[in-house]
Structures are given as structure tokens and as C-alpha cells.
Design an enzyme around this catalytic site. Structure first.
Site, mmCIF file in Angstrom:
data_model
loop_
_atom_site.group_PDB
_atom_site.id
_atom_site.type_symbol
_atom_site.label_atom_id
_atom_site.label_comp_id
_atom_site.label_asym_id
_atom_site.label_seq_id
_atom_site.Cartn_x
_atom_site.Cartn_y
_atom_site.Cartn_z
ATOM 1 N N SER A 234 -10.744 -4.782 10.080
ATOM 2 C CA SER A 234 -11.707 -5.103 9.037
ATOM 3 C C SER A 234 -13.059 -5.359 9.674
ATOM 4 C CB SER A 234 -11.253 -6.345 8.266
ATOM 5 O OG SER A 234 -12.296 -6.862 7.462
ATOM 6 N N ASN B 180 -4.860 -4.431 8.158
ATOM 7 C CA ASN B 180 -4.763 -3.803 6.846
ATOM 8 C C ASN B 180 -3.782 -2.630 6.849
ATOM 9 O OD1 ASN B 180 -6.744 -5.435 5.540
ATOM 10 N ND2 ASN B 180 -8.342 -4.280 6.582
ATOM 11 N N LYS C 105 -7.391 -9.611 10.259
ATOM 12 C CA LYS C 105 -6.559 -8.814 9.357
ATOM 13 C C LYS C 105 -5.983 -7.580 10.038
ATOM 14 C CE LYS C 105 -7.506 -8.159 5.094
ATOM 15 N NZ LYS C 105 -8.181 -7.577 3.914
ATOM 16 N N ARG D 170 -10.283 38.603 -18.556
ATOM 17 C CA ARG D 170 -10.959 38.015 -17.395
ATOM 18 C C ARG D 170 -11.571 36.688 -17.795
ATOM 19 N NH1 ARG D 170 -9.988 40.349 -14.325
ATOM 20 N NH2 ARG D 170 -11.275 41.913 -13.325
#
Length: 387
Positions: free
Chosen positions: A264, A272, A270, A304
């Protein structure tokens, strides 16, 4: 050059390379060259014509320049055909732009699908290993985000496995045919032996032979988009569950560690769950892209499409490369997933205490046998243990 800065789930993956502008240009030129080879085999073009086309194709290398020139006709094939014919007069014989673009799209899809299927196989093998190893590992089952009744982690992994297995089966079964309709879908421009050309063209490209030209019957594109959305969804389910299991308050699983992963910019403590996050990002995007393919199919007028066909190109590429990125990421995630049975037991003990107060049966029932059923289904489709 890449545009993956805002799409890390596919950045640097094989699927990104297989769907890049350079890969699309190669597929367009492969479609033109294969057509010349098939026509030469049939005797429609003189000996040596296909090699002339192939040599001219090798000289076309700048997708950015072609992209700008494509604004003049609304697709890149008009510019490509002009360049090819300047060096090889027999190039693009009898063809229309949509024949080449659609065939190229199926070539890109076929080449990218092979990568996705290989990563789904790796993911399934890792999930089968998790299911077998944790066949009886007890944990709290959760419904509506709350602890509900006991289950096993093996059964959770078996559910992931079955979802991926079913998605793989559907994706592998999607027919990817050549396109060969000519100016108005009658194949008239290909001459009296047009129907004989069709299987030869399929053989030269390695794609399937369609029953009819599918200029405005977009079943191949719709089925491919739906199958890719299903695969992305099956992988997204894994990402969602891992994200929740890895929550600090739960702590029952963790992604495989790697230098710099999960960091982080503001909170260095952290770790994550970035792999799960990236997989979920793809799973949220692919259905939206596939919806464009579904909408375009319903608006393809007469012989088309005007805009609907053109609208498919980028969403189809995004479906392929996002699903490919998710599959590669899921193979990495499941192959190194850390499981914490002690933490599962700790969380489960609180649930069992609550259930005991209400006199509920705390058992997992036939959960291990259900795991065995999923493993049997996987083995029946050729699944083998992760190496």
C-alpha cells in the site's frame, strides 16, 4: 506499445500479446494469405500466386499507420488489400472486407483461447489439489455474509473447481468458423467453385467450416462472448471468496507472497489481496463488454451490418484479453494459495458454541463425499494433478 496501464490484470500477459494490434494485423494478413493458398489449391489462382501474396503480406508491419488509413473505409482491410494488390495482383480475390476481418477475429480468438484454456487447466489442477488436501478441513460456512453452518474448505474449493470446469468446457466447445461470403453473402465473387473453396479455406486457417456465411448471423461472436463472460465469472467467484477469507478479521487464507506484492502506498503494514482484486476487476468488466456483442447481433441488418459489426471489435478483444489475464492470475493465485486450518477452526469454534446454544447439529454432512464427486467430474474430463 501497450495500453495496459489502467488494466493490470492483463498487462504483460500472453493474452495481451495475443490480442495486441500487432497480433490482429498478423491475423488479418494470415486470413488473406490463407485465402490465396486455398484458391491456388483449387486452381482459381495461378501457381505461385499465394507465395506472392505471402511475400507482400510480410512487408506490411505498421498497424498504427493502417489504423489511420482505416478511417477512410471504416475498416482496415481496404487499406491492406490495396497494399497487397500493389505487389500481388491476385490478393483479396473475390473477397469482401468482412470476410477477412471476421476470419481474423476467429484466428485471434482461437490463438487466445488456447492460452486461456491452458491457464484454466492449471487453475483446475490447483483447485483439485486444494479440494483433495482439505476434503475434511472444517470451517464455518457463510450465507449472506454471516456464519451459518459448518462446511469444509475442500467443499469450497470443489465448488470453485466445478465452476471453472464448466466454464472451460463451454469455452472449448465454441465453434470458431471462417467467414467467406463475398459482397452480399452469396459467395458469387468466388466463382463457380465457391463451395469447394470453403473447406479448403477452413483447412488453411485451422478454423471450422460454417454452414452459411454469417455476416449478419453473429452466433460465433455471441457464443464466444458469453463463454468468456462465464469463464470470467467463475474466476471472479474465486477472487471474491479469497478476498473475504483474507480479511484481517477472518484470516483463513492468504495469497501467495511475492516481493512487492500487496503493498500500500499509504499503509506499509498491509498485505493486500491484489491477485483476487485483479481477477474481480476482470469479472466485473467482461459481462459488460459481452453485452455489446449481444446488442450488436440483434441490430445486424440485411446482408451487411452498419456499425454493429464495427462495434464488436474492441469489446471482443477486451473479453479475450481480460478473461485471459484473469485466467493467468487465477492460476498463480490458486497454485500458491495459503490456507490456515487453525484459524478456520478458531472461527468455527465460535459458530459451534452458538449452534450448541440452539441445539443445532454441527456436522458437515456428506461434504467430503461431495468433494469426491467434483474430483471425479474433473478426472472424467481429463484432469490431472498439478505438477
Amino acid at each position: 506499445m501497450t495500453d495496459g496501464l489502467l488494466s493490470p490484470v492483463r498487462a504483460g500477459t500472453a493474452a495481451e500479446t495475443a490480442t495486441a494490434d500487432e497480433a490482429w494485423l498478423r491475423a488479418l494478413l494470415d486470413a488473406e494469405t490463407a485465402l490465396a493458398r486455398a484458391q491456388e489449391r483449387l486452381g482459381v489462382l495461378p501457381p505461385g500466386a499465394a507465395e506472392e501474396v505471402a511475400r507482400a503480406a510480410r512487408a506490411i508491419t505498421d498497424p498504427a499507420e493502417l489504423a489511420v488509413r482505416a478511417r477512410g473505409a471504416g475498416n482496415p482491410v481496404v487499406a491492406i488489400a490495396a497494399d497487397l494488390r500493389a505487389a500481388a495482383p491476385h490478393a483479396h480475390h473475390g473477397s469482401t472486407s468482412q470476410d477477412i476481418v471476421d476470419t481474423a477475429a476467429m484466428l485471434v480468438a482461437s490463438r487466445t483461447r488456447a492460452l486461456i484454456l491452458a491457464d484454466l487447466d492449471r487453475t483446475c489442477a490447483a483447485l483439485a489439489d486444494l479440494a483433495e488436501r482439505h476434503r475434511t478441513t472444517p470451517m464455518a460456512g457463510r450465507t449472506l455474509g454471516q456464519q451459518a453452518m459448518p462446511t469444509t474448505f475442500g467443499l469450497k474449493a470443489a465448488g470453485w473447481l466445478l465452476g471453472c470446469l464448466q466454464a472451460r468446457r463451454r469455452l472449448a466447445a465454441v465453434a470458431l468458423p471462417v467467414q467467406l461470403g463475398g459482397a452480399a453473402g452469396t459467395m458469387a465473387g468466388y466463382g463457380d467453385r465457391a463451395l469447394e473453396l470453403l473447406p479448403l479455406y477452413a483447412e488453411e486457417t485451422g478454423l471450422e467450416e460454417p454452414v452459411l456465411p454469417w455476416h449478419t448471423v453473429r452466433t460465433p461472436v455471441v457464443e464466444l462472448g458469453a463463454a468468456l463472460a462465464q469463464a470470467a465469472g467463475a474466476l471472479g467467484k474465486i477472487g471474491t471468496d479469497v478476498l473475504l477469507l483474507a480479511q484481517s478479521e477472518v484470516g483463513e487464507a492468504a495469497e501467495p507472497a511475492a516481493p512487492g506484492r500487496g503493498g500500500s502506498s499509504a499503509m506499509p503494514h498491509k498485505r493486500n489481496p491484489v491477485l483476487a482484486t485483479m481477477i474481480r476487476s476482470a469479472a466485473l468488466q467482461v459481462p459488460a463488454q459481452a453485452s455489446v456483442l449481444l446488442a450488436a447481433a440483434g441490430g445486424a441488418a440485411h446482408e451487411r451490418p452498419a456499425g454493429e459489426w464495427h462495434a464488436e471489435w474492441q469489446p471482443l478483444r477486451d473479453c479475450l484479453r481480460l478473461t485471459g489475464g484473469a485466467a493467468a492470475t487465477a492460476a498463480e493465485l490458486t497454485g500458491g494459495l495459503e490456507v490456515f486450518p487453525d484459524r478456520m477452526k478458531e472461527n468455527l469454534d465460535r459458530l459451534l458454541a452458538t449452534l450448541g446454544e440452539h441445539g443445532a447439529d454441527p456436522g458437515t454432512g456428506p461434504a467430503p463425499a461431495l468433494v469426491d464427486r467434483a474430483l471425479a467430474a474433473w478426472r472424467a474430463e481429463g484432469g490431472t494433478a498439478a505438477s
